[in-house]
Design a protein around this motif. Structure first.
Motif, PDB file in Angstrom:
ATOM      1  N   CYS A 529       0.827  -1.207   0.000  1.00  0.00           N
ATOM      2  CA  CYS A 529       0.000   0.000   0.000  1.00  0.00           C
ATOM      3  C   CYS A 529       0.858   1.252   0.000  1.00  0.00           C
ATOM      4  O   CYS A 529       0.604   2.201  -0.742  1.00  0.00           O
ATOM      5  CB  CYS A 529      -0.937  -0.018   1.207  1.00  0.00           C
ATOM      6  N   ARG A 530       1.890   1.259   0.850  1.00  0.00           N
ATOM      7  CA  ARG A 530       2.729   2.453   0.975  1.00  0.00           C
ATOM      8  C   ARG A 530       3.610   2.679  -0.260  1.00  0.00           C
ATOM      9  O   ARG A 530       3.953   3.804  -0.584  1.00  0.00           O
ATOM     10  CB  ARG A 530       3.607   2.339   2.215  1.00  0.00           C
ATOM     11  N   GLY A 531       3.990   1.596  -0.918  1.00  0.00           N
ATOM     12  CA  GLY A 531       4.877   1.747  -2.064  1.00  0.00           C
ATOM     13  C   GLY A 531       4.169   1.998  -3.369  1.00  0.00           C
ATOM     14  O   GLY A 531       4.808   2.286  -4.388  1.00  0.00           O
ATOM     15  N   ALA A 532       2.836   1.903  -3.382  1.00  0.00           N
ATOM     16  CA  ALA A 532       2.077   2.005  -4.631  1.00  0.00           C
ATOM     17  C   ALA A 532       1.829   3.459  -5.020  1.00  0.00           C
ATOM     18  O   ALA A 532       1.846   4.372  -4.190  1.00  0.00           O
ATOM     19  CB  ALA A 532       0.746   1.273  -4.482  1.00  0.00           C
ATOM     20  N   VAL A 533       1.589   3.667  -6.308  1.00  0.00           N
ATOM     21  CA  VAL A 533       1.183   4.971  -6.827  1.00  0.00           C
ATOM     22  C   VAL A 533      -0.063   5.420  -6.079  1.00  0.00           C
ATOM     23  O   VAL A 533      -1.002   4.632  -5.881  1.00  0.00           O
ATOM     24  CB  VAL A 533       0.906   4.880  -8.343  1.00  0.00           C
ATOM     25  N   LYS A 534      -0.101   6.662  -5.659  1.00  0.00           N
ATOM     26  CA  LYS A 534      -1.199   7.138  -4.843  1.00  0.00           C
ATOM     27  C   LYS A 534      -2.356   7.663  -5.687  1.00  0.00           C
ATOM     28  O   LYS A 534      -2.181   8.100  -6.821  1.00  0.00           O
ATOM     29  CB  LYS A 534      -0.727   8.266  -3.910  1.00  0.00           C
ATOM     30  N   ALA A 535      -3.550   7.627  -5.074  1.00  0.00           N
ATOM     31  CA  ALA A 535      -4.677   8.328  -5.667  1.00  0.00           C
ATOM     32  C   ALA A 535      -4.384   9.825  -5.640  1.00  0.00           C
ATOM     33  O   ALA A 535      -3.733  10.323  -4.721  1.00  0.00           O
ATOM     34  CB  ALA A 535      -5.950   8.027  -4.871  1.00  0.00           C
ATOM     35  N   GLY A 536      -4.842  10.535  -6.674  1.00  0.00           N
ATOM     36  CA  GLY A 536      -4.574  11.962  -6.761  1.00  0.00           C
ATOM     37  C   GLY A 536      -3.239  12.303  -7.386  1.00  0.00           C
ATOM     38  O   GLY A 536      -2.799  13.451  -7.333  1.00  0.00           O
ATOM     39  N   THR A 537      -2.579  11.303  -7.965  1.00  0.00           N
ATOM     40  CA  THR A 537      -1.270  11.512  -8.596  1.00  0.00           C
ATOM     41  C   THR A 537      -1.426  11.506 -10.112  1.00  0.00           C
ATOM     42  O   THR A 537      -2.031  10.593 -10.682  1.00  0.00           O
ATOM     43  CB  THR A 537      -0.284  10.399  -8.184  1.00  0.00           C
ATOM     44  N   LEU A 538      -0.880  12.515 -10.745  1.00  0.00           N
ATOM     45  CA  LEU A 538      -0.933  12.595 -12.203  1.00  0.00           C
ATOM     46  C   LEU A 538      -0.042  11.534 -12.842  1.00  0.00           C
ATOM     47  O   LEU A 538       1.083  11.292 -12.394  1.00  0.00           O
ATOM     48  CB  LEU A 538      -0.486  13.975 -12.669  1.00  0.00           C
ATOM     49  N   LEU A 539      -0.542  10.906 -13.902  1.00  0.00           N
ATOM     50  CA  LEU A 539       0.229   9.933 -14.674  1.00  0.00           C
ATOM     51  C   LEU A 539       0.191  10.335 -16.140  1.00  0.00           C
ATOM     52  O   LEU A 539      -0.850  10.746 -16.665  1.00  0.00           O
ATOM     53  CB  LEU A 539      -0.363   8.519 -14.528  1.00  0.00           C
TER      54      LEU A 539
END
Length: 581
Positions: A529-539
């Motif tokens: 969970c901590r290492g994953a791409v976060k919600a609210g992050t631009l890709l």
């Protein structure tokens, strides 16, 4: 057939003790509350321990003290100075009132009480020694005004209870937590905690809650808090809540007191969380210190012998008022720094904002967007690898919604919505789980992250350091209640943000996962969970495509490790039906 019989007094006392005295922290809580009720302005908690656990608890106060007659009477069950009859229960404002604490403690330990009444002109104090509920010694002794109670050999005559105690540091963490909660609720009292001759905590007298918070948890947290105020004819609400940027992965730092009594209340904690509305994700919780003053006839404190639970009359109105007070407090403060707007199109296309009156803000948001994209790129590179093929239908990303959901189109016209955090969490989980039975890889930090923790958290971390090392964390003590984190699991990548590392470790320490057979599974979920791409992050479009490609190669791409969906599909027929075609 068994015959009904009346239990002997010793058995009755030990049964009662089982309700009141659960662990060393229960003893400390009862003794500290007695000291507070006695009008103390300064309280010392002296704790002794060896490798097997806590061996001694001694509480010294400068309160009212007792006469020789009162000192002996205090050890009798249901002997109390707090109430006289049942009518007093509806107006009780003292922390104690049941008259069970000393009798219960003395039933399962050796207790030495030394006391001298304040201002009575007595030349000598009184010493009483009780072992297993029996008075074994009494007499005069030189003593200062106030009371000292020492408890040793806890549970010596109830070995079944003793074997269920946790490790020394876990029990110390519970002890420190009791002092933290009481000092927050009683700011006019100075608290000092000494463990094996070394001072572990010192809380100065203060009329201001924010000063006590800063003393316990640090000035950085205090600066991130927003004052809360509210009032009804029968209710006064005070305290502080954190800005959305200062949140936690569990509700353990929602501290609540009612009329000076530190309590545990899920409904009130939920009302505090409700006040944030959509300012916090569903899996995040605020830091909150809520102090409620409620008419005593609306509060039933006689619910459980530990007195940690209360019942409230007019509960619905009280909960609604708490949620409204938190909401109003947050609306009245500038929270923009916690949730900056990001110019999506400018970041994705590379267009630079033109100079304008708000140029500095736009430039900062622009830079933040690029930092997010760079960080996401590093995260996605770490999860590149071989795996299963084509476990998801072929799809092509077409964009993002709210920088949280990827929108993709299938070859047959199916519309797909992908939760980017849940998807990357699934990818990371599978990879970490595959390696967890082998020695986990570690990523050494360029600069060690130094964590300064309150005594409760530092004791828990000290106890957890061996199994954290098994999971890839390299943590070492760096001074009093200070730790240096030198490496983290490789799946987390380069984490230089102290807050992220602190929260990752706090999540691992939370609950009982660190001692249950499912501990490694819980740690794997937290690391993923901590290492994953976060919600609210631009890709970028390329990053979206890479994320979908990696998800398609996992074993179970349709759900995250917590069982939530990663992909939601709307086929052409369903879309046509939604539009009435």
């Amino acid at each position: 057939m068994t015959k009904i019989r009346i239990l002997d007094p010793d058995t009755v006392n030990q049964i009662a003790a089982g309700e009141v005295v659960e662990r060393p922290a229960s003893v400390a809580k009862e003794l500290l509350e007695n000291a507070i009720d006695a009008g103390a302005t300064s309280i010392l908690l002296d704790v002794g321990s060896d490798m097997a656990g806590v061996t001694k608890i001694r509480v010294t106060d400068d309160g009212a003290g007792m006469t020789a007659k009162e000192a002996l009477l205090a050890f009798h069950p249901h002997a109390t100075s707090k109430i006289q009859d049942i009518a007093d229960l509806s107006t009780v404002r003292t922390l104690g009132f049941r008259g069970e604490a000393l009798a219960s403690i003395a039933a399962v330990a050796e207790v030495t009480l030394v006391t001298r009444p304040r201002g009575a002109g007595a030349l000598a104090g009184t010493r009483v020694v009780v072992r297993g509920g029996e008075v074994v010694e009494t007499g005069d002794v030189g003593a200062p005004e106030g009371t000292t109670i020492a408890v040793e050999h806890l549970f010596y005559n109830t070995p079944a209870r003793r074997k269920f105690l946790k490790s020394r540091n876990t029990e110390l963490a519970h002890l420190y937590g009791v002092v933290e909660n009481l000092s927050l609720a009683h700011r006019g009292i100075a608290f000092r905690v000494v463990h094996n001759g070394k001072e572990r905590m010192a809380v100065q007298r203060s009329g201001e809650l924010i000063a006590t918070i800063a003393g316990l948890y640090g000035a950085d947290l205090a600066r991130a808090l927003v004052p809360v105020r509210g009032r009804l004819p029968f209710l006064s609400i005070g305290g502080y809540v954190s800005r959305p940027s200062e949140s936690r992965g569990n509700p353990s730092q929602v501290v609540i007191s009612i009329n000076g009594r530190s309590i545990s209340s899920r409904p009130i904690a939920a009302a505090v969380r409700e006040g944030y509305g959509t300012l916090l994700p569903k899996d995040r919780y605020p830091v909150a210190f809520i102090d409620l003053a409620i008419d005593t006839d609306l509060v039933d404190v006689n619910v459980h012998p530990t007195k940690r639970e209360v019942r409230l009359s007019r509960e619905r109105e009280i909960l609604a008022a708490v949620a409204a007070a938190v909401e109003e407090a947050l609306l009245g403060h500038d929270l923009a720094g916690a949730t900056p707007a990001e110019p999506v199109q400018q970041v994705l296309t590379g267009e630079r904002p033109e100079a304008a009156p708000a140029a500095r803000e736009a430039e900062a948001a622009y830079a933040a967007g690029h930092r997010d994209i760079a960080r996401s790129d590093r995260q996605l590179r770490r999860t590149e690898g071989e795996g299963e093929e084509n476990l998801l239908p072929a799809m092509e990303p077409v964009g993002q919604v709210a920088a949280t959901y990827i929108v993709a189109e299938g070859v047959d016209g199916t519309l797909y919505l992908i939760d980017q955090h849940a998807a990357h969490e699934r990818i990371l989980y599978d990879q970490v789980a595959e390696r967890r039975d082998a020695a986990p890889g570690s990523q050494e930090l360029i600069m060690p992250v130094v964590l300064s923790l309150p005594p409760k958290e530092s004791a828990a971390l000290r106890d957890a350091m061996p199994f954290l090392a098994e999971e890839g964390f390299e943590v070492e003590e760096f001074g009093r209640d200070t730790f240096a984190v030198r490496a983290v699991p490789a799946a987390l990548g380069v984490m230089e943000d102290p807050e992220s590392i602190r929260e990752t470790i706090a999540d691992i320490l939370a609950g009982e996962s660190r001692t249950t057979p499912g501990r490694r599974e819980a740690v794997t979920c937290i690391v993923a969970c901590r290492g994953a791409v976060k919600a609210g992050t631009l890709l970028t479009h390329d990053q979206q495509r890479r994320l979908l490609s990696q998800l398609a190669r996992t074993k179970t791409p349709w759900t995250c490790p917590h069982g939530r969906p990663t992909v939601v599909a709307f086929d052409r027929r369903r879309l046509d039906g939604m539009f009435g075609r």
